[in-house]
Design a protein around this motif. Sequence first.
Motif, mmCIF file in Angstrom:
data_model
loop_
_atom_site.group_PDB
_atom_site.id
_atom_site.type_symbol
_atom_site.label_atom_id
_atom_site.label_comp_id
_atom_site.label_asym_id
_atom_site.label_seq_id
_atom_site.Cartn_x
_atom_site.Cartn_y
_atom_site.Cartn_z
ATOM 1 N N GLY A 155 0.823 -1.190 0.000
ATOM 2 C CA GLY A 155 0.000 0.000 0.000
ATOM 3 C C GLY A 155 0.858 1.240 0.000
ATOM 4 O O GLY A 155 1.968 1.250 0.509
ATOM 5 N N ASP B 184 -0.102 2.580 4.608
ATOM 6 C CA ASP B 184 -0.511 1.266 5.072
ATOM 7 C C ASP B 184 -0.664 1.214 6.578
ATOM 8 O O ASP B 184 0.143 1.741 7.320
ATOM 9 N N ASP C 117 -4.156 2.238 -1.589
ATOM 10 C CA ASP C 117 -3.600 1.167 -2.403
ATOM 11 C C ASP C 117 -3.889 1.440 -3.869
ATOM 12 O O ASP C 117 -4.803 2.206 -4.208
ATOM 13 N N GLU D 31 -6.802 4.361 6.412
ATOM 14 C CA GLU D 31 -5.786 3.487 6.990
ATOM 15 C C GLU D 31 -4.897 2.860 5.926
ATOM 16 O O GLU D 31 -3.880 2.244 6.260
ATOM 17 N N LEU D 32 -5.268 3.009 4.671
ATOM 18 C CA LEU D 32 -4.447 2.484 3.598
ATOM 19 C C LEU D 32 -4.845 3.163 2.300
ATOM 20 O O LEU D 32 -6.034 3.403 2.064
ATOM 21 N N ARG E 13 -10.197 2.119 3.537
ATOM 22 C CA ARG E 13 -9.055 1.929 2.657
ATOM 23 C C ARG E 13 -9.428 2.522 1.303
ATOM 24 O O ARG E 13 -10.481 2.222 0.756
#
Length: 391
Positions: A2, A5, A167, A164-165, A76
Amino acid sequence: MGLLDSKTRSVVGLDIEPGFLAAAEFSGGAAPSLVRAATESLGPGLFHEGEVVDVDGLADRVRAFFREHDLPKRIRLGVASQKIALRVLELPVIHNEQELEAAVRFQAQEELPMPLEQAVLDYHVLDRVDNGEGGRMRVVVVGARRDTVEHLLAVARKAGLQPELVDLSAFAMIRALYVPPGPAAEDLANADMAPMPEFGPDGEMVDPVEAAVALAPAPDVATLYCYVGGLTNLAIGVGQSCVFNRVLQNGVESMAATLAERRGLTLDHSREWLRYVGLDRAIEGLEGEREIIEEAREVLSAGARRIADEIRLSIEYYHSTVPDARRVEATVMAGPGIAIEGLASFFETELGMPVQPRSMGQVDVNPGVLDGVEAAELTVATGLALDEVPA
């Protein structure tokens, strides 16, 4: 892997792209299942060429979307942009993590089309090969322009969410769509979230088990994943690994915008017309305003042809630039484009390979979660919420 991450047990995958929002919430645990899903269309003016340009306006929409659907705030995010570059590097085998990072950054300066100080960088090792001369390793490195990632994060934070991420949407797409070869492909036919075509491009009935098995990738070949939505996101996967990614501005949303401008329609009406007209039925038999029907078919045909041309060029580029590139023998098509009748079969003819529409692979879905939801818009959101390909 990520670009930002942090691990969490239960999380919402949030896909923000031109044209719509999509959220998928999965339960935690060893066998995660989809427990909540929501989608919502977006109007014009929030994006330009795939990039967020109205952070405050988009944040307001995201905040209202999460409030309406009572979604958790831990999320995410996926990012897909022409300002992102993915490369496969060949390096000597390096076991020390600090030395490996230094080597990746050194070579990335030459390979990525952006200054590293303006990029968010991440990488992971694909494989190591012992060639009798000390061995080699292949490393996937991703560079994203920092402003692209920061604008996306700003939208989420202004909406009161906790990212939180971040990607790559291409990685999420493969996680959501990948079906391993063997019995797992047969299981796909029984999944709640596995929209297989009931009829093939020539109108013949297709058995869903046979379709899943036929499209399950062999270990020595690559699969093209083609997501046609707000943008067109192309990813080439070998097994579960993404080895190529390219994002095109052309997609369903650009087609809808073109039709809306030409015929004085709203975006929502344009999207409905594109779905209604499609590519496989004779327009003479369609009911409705003749000028709009003809324009919709023309827009669809031209847009699909442009995408097919870019796919061919992308596959050629992949074969010429990726070390030890595996041949591409099948395509999995996803995104809102699979709701346009005839688009998948058009690509199949143009590309000369099997094309299978699919929203998701082996994903457990709680009863009723998909009622009233545009399932074709959930692919990327689902892959973002999953830590790995479901087994």
